[in-house]
Scaffold this motif. Structure first.
Motif, PDB file in Angstrom:
ATOM      1  N   ASP A  13     -30.380 -27.304  15.200  1.00 22.87           N
ATOM      2  CA  ASP A  13     -29.999 -26.200  16.089  1.00 22.87           C
ATOM      3  C   ASP A  13     -29.397 -25.048  15.292  1.00 22.87           C
ATOM      4  OD1 ASP A  13     -30.899 -27.308  18.455  1.00 22.87           O
ATOM      5  OD2 ASP A  13     -28.998 -28.308  18.884  1.00 22.87           O
ATOM      6  N   PHE A  14     -28.670 -25.388  14.241  1.00 27.91           N
ATOM      7  CA  PHE A  14     -28.110 -24.375  13.336  1.00 27.91           C
ATOM      8  C   PHE A  14     -29.247 -23.542  12.737  1.00 27.91           C
ATOM      9  CE2 PHE A  14     -26.810 -23.358   8.922  1.00 27.91           C
ATOM     10  CZ  PHE A  14     -25.677 -22.589   9.166  1.00 27.91           C
ATOM     11  N   TYR A  15     -30.277 -24.223  12.257  1.00 30.32           N
ATOM     12  CA  TYR A  15     -31.436 -23.541  11.682  1.00 30.32           C
ATOM     13  C   TYR A  15     -32.151 -22.690  12.729  1.00 30.32           C
ATOM     14  CZ  TYR A  15     -31.845 -25.631   7.012  1.00 30.32           C
ATOM     15  OH  TYR A  15     -31.658 -25.967   5.702  1.00 30.32           O
ATOM     16  N   LYS A  16     -32.389 -23.276  13.895  1.00 31.60           N
ATOM     17  CA  LYS A  16     -33.123 -22.559  14.940  1.00 31.60           C
ATOM     18  C   LYS A  16     -32.354 -21.332  15.420  1.00 31.60           C
ATOM     19  CE  LYS A  16     -35.910 -26.394  16.656  1.00 31.60           C
ATOM     20  NZ  LYS A  16     -36.214 -27.273  17.802  1.00 31.60           N
ATOM     21  N   GLN A  17     -31.051 -21.461  15.553  1.00 29.59           N
ATOM     22  CA  GLN A  17     -30.221 -20.338  15.988  1.00 29.59           C
ATOM     23  C   GLN A  17     -30.313 -19.183  14.988  1.00 29.59           C
ATOM     24  OE1 GLN A  17     -25.576 -19.812  17.297  1.00 29.59           O
ATOM     25  NE2 GLN A  17     -25.968 -21.197  15.635  1.00 29.59           N
ATOM     26  N   LEU A  18     -30.223 -19.512  13.709  1.00 31.30           N
ATOM     27  CA  LEU A  18     -30.301 -18.484  12.671  1.00 31.30           C
ATOM     28  C   LEU A  18     -31.694 -17.872  12.628  1.00 31.30           C
ATOM     29  CD1 LEU A  18     -29.081 -16.902  10.352  1.00 31.30           C
ATOM     30  CD2 LEU A  18     -29.481 -18.882   8.858  1.00 31.30           C
ATOM     31  N   ASN A  19     -32.715 -18.700  12.736  1.00 34.08           N
ATOM     32  CA  ASN A  19     -34.092 -18.207  12.733  1.00 34.08           C
ATOM     33  C   ASN A  19     -34.347 -17.259  13.901  1.00 34.08           C
ATOM     34  OD1 ASN A  19     -36.847 -18.191  11.751  1.00 34.08           O
ATOM     35  ND2 ASN A  19     -37.347 -19.463  13.524  1.00 34.08           N
ATOM     36  N   LYS A  20     -33.872 -17.624  15.071  1.00 35.48           N
ATOM     37  CA  LYS A  20     -34.061 -16.769  16.252  1.00 35.48           C
ATOM     38  C   LYS A  20     -33.325 -15.446  16.080  1.00 35.48           C
ATOM     39  CE  LYS A  20     -33.716 -16.649  21.230  1.00 35.48           C
ATOM     40  NZ  LYS A  20     -33.350 -17.337  22.453  1.00 35.48           N
ATOM     41  N   ALA A  21     -32.102 -15.490  15.533  1.00 35.47           N
ATOM     42  CA  ALA A  21     -31.327 -14.263  15.321  1.00 35.47           C
ATOM     43  C   ALA A  21     -32.021 -13.328  14.333  1.00 35.47           C
ATOM     44  CB  ALA A  21     -29.928 -14.615  14.824  1.00 35.47           C
ATOM     45  N   LEU A  22     -32.767 -13.898  13.410  1.00 34.88           N
ATOM     46  CA  LEU A  22     -33.508 -13.100  12.424  1.00 34.88           C
ATOM     47  C   LEU A  22     -34.882 -12.679  12.934  1.00 34.88           C
ATOM     48  CD1 LEU A  22     -32.569 -15.184   9.261  1.00 34.88           C
ATOM     49  CD2 LEU A  22     -31.966 -12.782   9.655  1.00 34.88           C
ATOM     50  N   ASN A  23     -35.176 -12.985  14.183  1.00 32.19           N
ATOM     51  CA  ASN A  23     -36.459 -12.673  14.818  1.00 32.19           C
ATOM     52  C   ASN A  23     -37.620 -13.455  14.205  1.00 32.19           C
ATOM     53  OD1 ASN A  23     -35.386 -10.801  16.710  1.00 32.19           O
ATOM     54  ND2 ASN A  23     -35.282  -9.276  15.071  1.00 32.19           N
ATOM     55  N   GLY A  24     -37.328 -14.634  13.724  1.00 29.67           N
ATOM     56  CA  GLY A  24     -38.393 -15.491  13.196  1.00 29.67           C
ATOM     57  C   GLY A  24     -39.158 -16.154  14.332  1.00 29.67           C
ATOM     58  N   GLU A  25     -40.392 -16.535  14.059  1.00 31.74           N
ATOM     59  CA  GLU A  25     -41.196 -17.235  15.066  1.00 31.74           C
ATOM     60  C   GLU A  25     -40.622 -18.623  15.301  1.00 31.74           C
ATOM     61  OE1 GLU A  25     -45.419 -17.255  14.490  1.00 31.74           O
ATOM     62  OE2 GLU A  25     -45.376 -15.272  13.563  1.00 31.74           O
ATOM     63  N   ALA A  26     -40.716 -19.084  16.529  1.00 27.14           N
ATOM     64  CA  ALA A  26     -40.191 -20.403  16.882  1.00 27.14           C
ATOM     65  C   ALA A  26     -40.892 -21.476  16.048  1.00 27.14           C
ATOM     66  CB  ALA A  26     -40.388 -20.671  18.369  1.00 27.14           C
ATOM     67  N   ARG A  27     -40.121 -22.312  15.453  1.00 22.23           N
ATOM     68  CA  ARG A  27     -40.608 -23.441  14.658  1.00 22.23           C
ATOM     69  C   ARG A  27     -39.843 -24.679  15.112  1.00 22.23           C
ATOM     70  NH1 ARG A  27     -44.752 -20.818  13.173  1.00 22.23           N
ATOM     71  NH2 ARG A  27     -44.630 -19.448  11.393  1.00 22.23           N
ATOM     72  N   HIS A  28     -40.390 -25.864  14.801  1.00 22.11           N
ATOM     73  CA  HIS A  28     -39.760 -27.081  15.293  1.00 22.11           C
ATOM     74  C   HIS A  28     -39.275 -27.994  14.176  1.00 22.11           C
ATOM     75  CE1 HIS A  28     -40.862 -25.822  19.269  1.00 22.11           C
ATOM     76  NE2 HIS A  28     -42.104 -25.644  18.860  1.00 22.11           N
ATOM     77  N   ARG A  29     -40.001 -28.039  13.083  1.00 29.44           N
ATOM     78  CA  ARG A  29     -39.594 -28.906  11.971  1.00 29.44           C
ATOM     79  C   ARG A  29     -38.639 -28.144  11.060  1.00 29.44           C
ATOM     80  NH1 ARG A  29     -44.938 -30.713   9.553  1.00 29.44           N
ATOM     81  NH2 ARG A  29     -43.543 -31.447   7.929  1.00 29.44           N
ATOM     82  N   LYS A  30     -37.673 -28.857  10.532  1.00 29.26           N
ATOM     83  CA  LYS A  30     -36.636 -28.239   9.699  1.00 29.26           C
ATOM     84  C   LYS A  30     -37.233 -27.451   8.542  1.00 29.26           C
ATOM     85  CE  LYS A  30     -32.708 -29.425   6.783  1.00 29.26           C
ATOM     86  NZ  LYS A  30     -31.918 -30.508   6.204  1.00 29.26           N
ATOM     87  N   SER A  31     -38.196 -28.002   7.867  1.00 27.97           N
ATOM     88  CA  SER A  31     -38.775 -27.318   6.710  1.00 27.97           C
ATOM     89  C   SER A  31     -39.464 -26.012   7.124  1.00 27.97           C
ATOM     90  CB  SER A  31     -39.771 -28.228   5.983  1.00 27.97           C
ATOM     91  OG  SER A  31     -40.828 -28.613   6.858  1.00 27.97           O
ATOM     92  N   GLU A  32     -40.093 -26.002   8.305  1.00 28.39           N
ATOM     93  CA  GLU A  32     -40.746 -24.784   8.782  1.00 28.39           C
ATOM     94  C   GLU A  32     -39.721 -23.723   9.169  1.00 28.39           C
ATOM     95  OE1 GLU A  32     -42.926 -26.390  12.050  1.00 28.39           O
ATOM     96  OE2 GLU A  32     -44.656 -26.962  10.820  1.00 28.39           O
ATOM     97  N   VAL A  33     -38.652 -24.156   9.815  1.00 28.74           N
ATOM     98  CA  VAL A  33     -37.609 -23.213  10.222  1.00 28.74           C
ATOM     99  C   VAL A  33     -36.936 -22.644   8.971  1.00 28.74           C
ATOM    100  CG1 VAL A  33     -35.510 -22.876  11.585  1.00 28.74           C
ATOM    101  CG2 VAL A  33     -37.241 -24.487  12.376  1.00 28.74           C
ATOM    102  N   PHE A  34     -36.711 -23.498   7.990  1.00 31.59           N
ATOM    103  CA  PHE A  34     -36.113 -23.055   6.726  1.00 31.59           C
ATOM    104  C   PHE A  34     -36.957 -21.953   6.088  1.00 31.59           C
ATOM    105  CE2 PHE A  34     -36.175 -23.374   2.089  1.00 31.59           C
ATOM    106  CZ  PHE A  34     -34.848 -23.156   1.788  1.00 31.59           C
TER     107      PHE A  34
END
Length: 193
Positions: A13-34
């Protein structure tokens, strides 16, 4: 600036929250979100010429694992570039947390550390007067003894100063008093501490 107030989440959730704030595309696996997070940061820095400021509020509540993950996320090209500024904002226990042995390498990477010290008695009075001025209050609402009592109760801690004054204002309004005096501050003491 990217402001992230939710500090108590798990790693993904930490990764997803940061990714969303950066306007990154939704991802599900940690490595993809990273990869998305790092890609977005580099996109801002290298292609848009914008250095993102990522601010974690209430960072003293961050889980140690998330702090370790933050170190990994901000490692760009084997630490040869710093395309973002990360600000951890929290209470004084944050510094103690970061100095733990398990976070030593993260702590060593911190470029600037700043701790807000308690205000002096005079600074406390000036801080209160400034807050009243921001509220467009032109009347002297607190007596000298009231200022001293606020300082003694708050020990110069700005958050506590605000709570003390707010509670004292409510109490005095209920008593139809025009000024806060030392005894009023002492009356609301138990509500603040």
């Amino acid at each position: 600036p990217i402001y992230l107030p939710l500090a108590t989440v798990g790693v993904i959730d930490f990764y997803k929250q940061l990714n969303k704030a950066l306007n990154g595309e939704a991802r599900h696996r940690k490595s993809e979100v990273f990869r998305s997070i790092q890609s977005q940061i580099l996109e801002y820095a290298e292609h848009k010429n914008i250095i993102p400021f990522i601010i974690f509020d209430e960072a003293h509540l961050l889980k140690e694992q998330n702090i370790r993950e933050l170190q990994i996320i901000t490692n760009f090209r084997m630490d040869t570039i710093d395309p973002a500024v990360v600000i951890l904002s929290g209470q004084n226990v944050l510094m103690d947390k970061l100095q733990k042995r398990v976070l030593k390498s993260f702590y060593q990477r911190i470029t600037l550390r700043y701790r807000i010290l308690p205000l002096t008695k005079q600074e406390t009075k000036e801080y209160i007067l400034h807050q009243f001025k921001l509220c467009k209050s032109e009347n002297e609402i607190i007596t000298e003894s009231g200022y001293e009592a606020v300082y003694n109760l708050s020990r110069g801690n700005m958050r506590v100063i605000g709570e003390v004054v707010k509670k004292a204002l409510i109490y005095c309004a209920s008593q139809r008093k025009e000024k806060i005096e030392a005894e009023d501050v002492l009356t609301i003491k138990s509500e603040v501490l």
